[in-house]
Motif scaffolding. Structure first.
Motif, PDB file in Angstrom:
ATOM      1  N   PRO A  95       0.831  -1.208   0.000  1.00  0.00           N
ATOM      2  CA  PRO A  95       0.000   0.000   0.000  1.00  0.00           C
ATOM      3  C   PRO A  95       0.862   1.253   0.000  1.00  0.00           C
ATOM      4  O   PRO A  95       1.909   1.298   0.639  1.00  0.00           O
ATOM      5  CB  PRO A  95      -0.804  -0.131   1.298  1.00  0.00           C
ATOM      6  CG  PRO A  95       0.078  -0.944   2.198  1.00  0.00           C
ATOM      7  CD  PRO A  95       0.841  -1.887   1.307  1.00  0.00           C
ATOM      8  N   LYS A  96       0.410   2.279  -0.711  1.00  0.00           N
ATOM      9  CA  LYS A  96       1.175   3.512  -0.834  1.00  0.00           C
ATOM     10  C   LYS A  96       0.374   4.740  -0.415  1.00  0.00           C
ATOM     11  O   LYS A  96       0.716   5.853  -0.794  1.00  0.00           O
ATOM     12  CB  LYS A  96       1.641   3.680  -2.291  1.00  0.00           C
ATOM     13  CG  LYS A  96       2.586   2.597  -2.773  1.00  0.00           C
ATOM     14  CD  LYS A  96       3.872   2.569  -1.977  1.00  0.00           C
ATOM     15  CE  LYS A  96       4.836   1.507  -2.485  1.00  0.00           C
ATOM     16  NZ  LYS A  96       6.074   1.449  -1.676  1.00  0.00           N
ATOM     17  N   GLY A  97      -0.656   4.545   0.375  1.00  0.00           N
ATOM     18  CA  GLY A  97      -1.424   5.684   0.851  1.00  0.00           C
ATOM     19  C   GLY A  97      -2.455   6.151  -0.162  1.00  0.00           C
ATOM     20  O   GLY A  97      -2.637   5.556  -1.225  1.00  0.00           O
ATOM     21  N   PHE A  98      -3.114   7.248   0.159  1.00  0.00           N
ATOM     22  CA  PHE A  98      -4.176   7.787  -0.696  1.00  0.00           C
ATOM     23  C   PHE A  98      -3.608   8.846  -1.642  1.00  0.00           C
ATOM     24  O   PHE A  98      -2.854   9.723  -1.224  1.00  0.00           O
ATOM     25  CB  PHE A  98      -5.297   8.379   0.158  1.00  0.00           C
ATOM     26  CG  PHE A  98      -6.231   7.342   0.711  1.00  0.00           C
ATOM     27  CD1 PHE A  98      -7.439   7.068   0.088  1.00  0.00           C
ATOM     28  CD2 PHE A  98      -5.883   6.620   1.843  1.00  0.00           C
ATOM     29  CE1 PHE A  98      -8.295   6.101   0.590  1.00  0.00           C
ATOM     30  CE2 PHE A  98      -6.728   5.657   2.357  1.00  0.00           C
ATOM     31  CZ  PHE A  98      -7.943   5.392   1.728  1.00  0.00           C
ATOM     32  N   ARG A  99      -3.987   8.718  -2.907  1.00  0.00           N
ATOM     33  CA  ARG A  99      -3.561   9.675  -3.929  1.00  0.00           C
ATOM     34  C   ARG A  99      -4.739   9.941  -4.870  1.00  0.00           C
ATOM     35  O   ARG A  99      -5.647   9.118  -4.985  1.00  0.00           O
ATOM     36  CB  ARG A  99      -2.389   9.123  -4.749  1.00  0.00           C
ATOM     37  CG  ARG A  99      -1.134   8.807  -3.944  1.00  0.00           C
ATOM     38  CD  ARG A  99      -0.090   8.177  -4.835  1.00  0.00           C
ATOM     39  NE  ARG A  99       1.072   7.694  -4.082  1.00  0.00           N
ATOM     40  CZ  ARG A  99       2.017   6.935  -4.592  1.00  0.00           C
ATOM     41  NH1 ARG A  99       1.957   6.557  -5.869  1.00  0.00           N
ATOM     42  NH2 ARG A  99       3.025   6.532  -3.845  1.00  0.00           N
ATOM     43  N   PRO A 100      -4.715  11.062  -5.597  1.00  0.00           N
ATOM     44  CA  PRO A 100      -5.810  11.351  -6.539  1.00  0.00           C
ATOM     45  C   PRO A 100      -5.692  10.502  -7.803  1.00  0.00           C
ATOM     46  O   PRO A 100      -4.600  10.134  -8.225  1.00  0.00           O
ATOM     47  CB  PRO A 100      -5.623  12.836  -6.850  1.00  0.00           C
ATOM     48  CG  PRO A 100      -4.170  13.099  -6.594  1.00  0.00           C
ATOM     49  CD  PRO A 100      -3.768  12.187  -5.477  1.00  0.00           C
ATOM     50  N   ILE A 101      -6.849  10.193  -8.390  1.00  0.00           N
ATOM     51  CA  ILE A 101      -6.924   9.473  -9.660  1.00  0.00           C
ATOM     52  C   ILE A 101      -8.013  10.132 -10.493  1.00  0.00           C
ATOM     53  O   ILE A 101      -9.033  10.590  -9.954  1.00  0.00           O
ATOM     54  CB  ILE A 101      -7.216   7.966  -9.451  1.00  0.00           C
ATOM     55  CG1 ILE A 101      -7.190   7.200 -10.768  1.00  0.00           C
ATOM     56  CG2 ILE A 101      -8.542   7.768  -8.746  1.00  0.00           C
ATOM     57  CD1 ILE A 101      -5.825   7.007 -11.347  1.00  0.00           C
ATOM     58  N   THR A 102      -7.807  10.217 -11.801  1.00  0.00           N
ATOM     59  CA  THR A 102      -8.762  10.867 -12.695  1.00  0.00           C
ATOM     60  C   THR A 102      -9.778   9.857 -13.211  1.00  0.00           C
ATOM     61  O   THR A 102      -9.411   8.779 -13.686  1.00  0.00           O
ATOM     62  CB  THR A 102      -8.037  11.517 -13.880  1.00  0.00           C
ATOM     63  OG1 THR A 102      -7.084  12.465 -13.389  1.00  0.00           O
ATOM     64  CG2 THR A 102      -9.016  12.233 -14.799  1.00  0.00           C
ATOM     65  N   ALA A 162     -13.232   8.946 -15.776  1.00  0.00           N
ATOM     66  CA  ALA A 162     -13.482   9.126 -17.209  1.00  0.00           C
ATOM     67  C   ALA A 162     -14.099  10.490 -17.522  1.00  0.00           C
ATOM     68  O   ALA A 162     -13.892  11.024 -18.611  1.00  0.00           O
ATOM     69  CB  ALA A 162     -14.387   8.009 -17.726  1.00  0.00           C
ATOM     70  N   ASP A 163     -14.854  11.061 -16.571  1.00  0.00           N
ATOM     71  CA  ASP A 163     -15.487  12.353 -16.821  1.00  0.00           C
ATOM     72  C   ASP A 163     -14.585  13.532 -16.463  1.00  0.00           C
ATOM     73  O   ASP A 163     -15.012  14.680 -16.486  1.00  0.00           O
ATOM     74  CB  ASP A 163     -16.813  12.456 -16.062  1.00  0.00           C
ATOM     75  CG  ASP A 163     -16.649  12.362 -14.545  1.00  0.00           C
ATOM     76  OD1 ASP A 163     -15.491  12.326 -14.066  1.00  0.00           O
ATOM     77  OD2 ASP A 163     -17.670  12.315 -13.836  1.00  0.00           O
ATOM     78  N   GLY A 164     -13.328  13.243 -16.094  1.00  0.00           N
ATOM     79  CA  GLY A 164     -12.378  14.296 -15.793  1.00  0.00           C
ATOM     80  C   GLY A 164     -12.271  14.660 -14.326  1.00  0.00           C
ATOM     81  O   GLY A 164     -11.336  15.366 -13.935  1.00  0.00           O
ATOM     82  N   ARG A 165     -13.214  14.194 -13.502  1.00  0.00           N
ATOM     83  CA  ARG A 165     -13.135  14.480 -12.071  1.00  0.00           C
ATOM     84  C   ARG A 165     -11.985  13.694 -11.443  1.00  0.00           C
ATOM     85  O   ARG A 165     -11.614  12.635 -11.916  1.00  0.00           O
ATOM     86  CB  ARG A 165     -14.442  14.100 -11.372  1.00  0.00           C
ATOM     87  CG  ARG A 165     -15.620  14.982 -11.704  1.00  0.00           C
ATOM     88  CD  ARG A 165     -16.844  14.550 -10.897  1.00  0.00           C
ATOM     89  NE  ARG A 165     -17.254  13.188 -11.251  1.00  0.00           N
ATOM     90  CZ  ARG A 165     -17.388  12.191 -10.380  1.00  0.00           C
ATOM     91  NH1 ARG A 165     -17.108  12.400  -9.087  1.00  0.00           N
ATOM     92  NH2 ARG A 165     -17.786  10.989 -10.768  1.00  0.00           N
ATOM     93  N   GLN A 166     -11.448  14.224 -10.343  1.00  0.00           N
ATOM     94  CA  GLN A 166     -10.433  13.524  -9.581  1.00  0.00           C
ATOM     95  C   GLN A 166     -10.997  13.111  -8.229  1.00  0.00           C
ATOM     96  O   GLN A 166     -11.717  13.876  -7.591  1.00  0.00           O
ATOM     97  CB  GLN A 166      -9.186  14.398  -9.384  1.00  0.00           C
ATOM     98  CG  GLN A 166      -8.323  14.516 -10.627  1.00  0.00           C
ATOM     99  CD  GLN A 166      -6.919  14.973 -10.292  1.00  0.00           C
ATOM    100  OE1 GLN A 166      -6.697  15.685  -9.319  1.00  0.00           O
ATOM    101  NE2 GLN A 166      -5.962  14.561 -11.094  1.00  0.00           N
ATOM    102  N   VAL A 167     -10.673  11.893  -7.816  1.00  0.00           N
ATOM    103  CA  VAL A 167     -11.081  11.390  -6.507  1.00  0.00           C
ATOM    104  C   VAL A 167      -9.859  10.795  -5.819  1.00  0.00           C
ATOM    105  O   VAL A 167      -8.881  10.423  -6.465  1.00  0.00           O
ATOM    106  CB  VAL A 167     -12.199  10.324  -6.628  1.00  0.00           C
ATOM    107  CG1 VAL A 167     -13.457  10.909  -7.242  1.00  0.00           C
ATOM    108  CG2 VAL A 167     -11.717   9.119  -7.431  1.00  0.00           C
ATOM    109  N   GLU A 168      -9.928  10.723  -4.499  1.00  0.00           N
ATOM    110  CA  GLU A 168      -8.850  10.114  -3.731  1.00  0.00           C
ATOM    111  C   GLU A 168      -9.061   8.604  -3.661  1.00  0.00           C
ATOM    112  O   GLU A 168     -10.182   8.130  -3.513  1.00  0.00           O
ATOM    113  CB  GLU A 168      -8.814  10.691  -2.317  1.00  0.00           C
ATOM    114  CG  GLU A 168      -8.364  12.137  -2.244  1.00  0.00           C
ATOM    115  CD  GLU A 168      -6.856  12.277  -2.411  1.00  0.00           C
ATOM    116  OE1 GLU A 168      -6.122  11.412  -1.899  1.00  0.00           O
ATOM    117  OE2 GLU A 168      -6.420  13.237  -3.063  1.00  0.00           O
ATOM    118  N   GLY A 169      -7.981   7.850  -3.779  1.00  0.00           N
ATOM    119  CA  GLY A 169      -8.069   6.407  -3.669  1.00  0.00           C
ATOM    120  C   GLY A 169      -6.833   5.826  -3.011  1.00  0.00           C
ATOM    121  O   GLY A 169      -5.733   6.392  -3.098  1.00  0.00           O
ATOM    122  N   GLN A 170      -7.024   4.698  -2.323  1.00  0.00           N
ATOM    123  CA  GLN A 170      -5.894   3.959  -1.748  1.00  0.00           C
ATOM    124  C   GLN A 170      -5.118   3.291  -2.878  1.00  0.00           C
ATOM    125  O   GLN A 170      -5.692   2.558  -3.685  1.00  0.00           O
ATOM    126  CB  GLN A 170      -6.402   2.902  -0.783  1.00  0.00           C
ATOM    127  CG  GLN A 170      -5.354   1.891  -0.323  1.00  0.00           C
ATOM    128  CD  GLN A 170      -4.362   2.490   0.649  1.00  0.00           C
ATOM    129  OE1 GLN A 170      -4.720   2.926   1.736  1.00  0.00           O
ATOM    130  NE2 GLN A 170      -3.103   2.507   0.267  1.00  0.00           N
TER     131      GLN A 170
END
Length: 217
Positions: A162-169, A171-179
């Protein structure tokens, strides 16, 4: 030695915790479906779709992957992959996959037995250790255990951390945080999972050095 009441309660609680098996299944999406747009070096090349049926402890997961790499308008590589993955009471039960690609066609089957997971391809059989699971990416709870490649039918030579939480884009261009879980070894892949444990994205490097990215729809 006579146990006091608090000590008895403590031991009973500890025993109950030890009796509960480690959960092997991540949460399934509320929509019962996952769809990803797939990009290679920034160019969209196809989709990866999963559907979930059955209850949360014993789901059947169906996968369809459809990708085409083009040089200009000319297709130079096609990849089609289907899989049917069955879990029973939180444990991997069986898998059937068919892969149709420019590099060659493959069929793989795997099933849990009392002796281990029996994996069959068109050329050989492999008996993997008990508890081995397919690397189908949607289930982060198995990443630190023994894994096998569902396309090749071989044991995966990777480590996951595991590398912690980071943003991911998306398909609609929004970014969310994910583990983030980093897979390294014969693969170089980072998988993202939301706070419920649902697969949310992927970034990686392919054997030819190109970059691949999954953006969840």
């Amino acid at each position: 030695m006579t146990l006091t009441a608090p000590t008895r309660r403590t031991l009973l609680t500890a025993g109950a915790l030890l009796a509960v098996p480690h959960p092997l299944l991540a949460a399934t999406p509320s929509s019962r479906r996952l769809t990803f747009q797939v990009f290679r070096n920034g160019e969209r090349i196809g989709e990866h779709r999963l559907s979930f049926s059955g209850d949360s402890a014993s789901p059947t997961v169906s996968t369809e992957v459809d990708m085409t790499v083009r040089l200009g308008s000319v297709p130079v590589y096609r990849y089609r992959h289907t899989a049917r993955e069955v879990w029973v009471d939180g444990r991997f039960e069986s898998l059937e996959t068919v892969t149709d690609a420019t590099a060659g066609d493959r069929k793989v089957s795997a099933r849990r037995t009392p002796s281990g997971v029996l994996i069959r391809t068109g050329r050989k059989e492999v008996l993997a250790p008990v508890g081995t699971s397919p690397l189908t990416h949607w289930n982060p709870n198995v990443l630190t255990g023994r894994l096998f490649n569902p396309q090749e039918g071989t044991l995966a030579r990777i480590t996951a951390s595991p590398k912690g939480f980071r943003p991911i884009t998306l398909a609609d261009g929004r970014q969310v945080e994910g583990q983030v879980w980093a897979l390294r070894g014969e693969a170089e892949i980072d998988n993202w999972y939301d706070r419920a444990g649902v697969w949310t994205g992927l970034k990686g490097r392919l054997e030819d050095g190109s970059r691949i990215e999954y953006r969840r729809v």
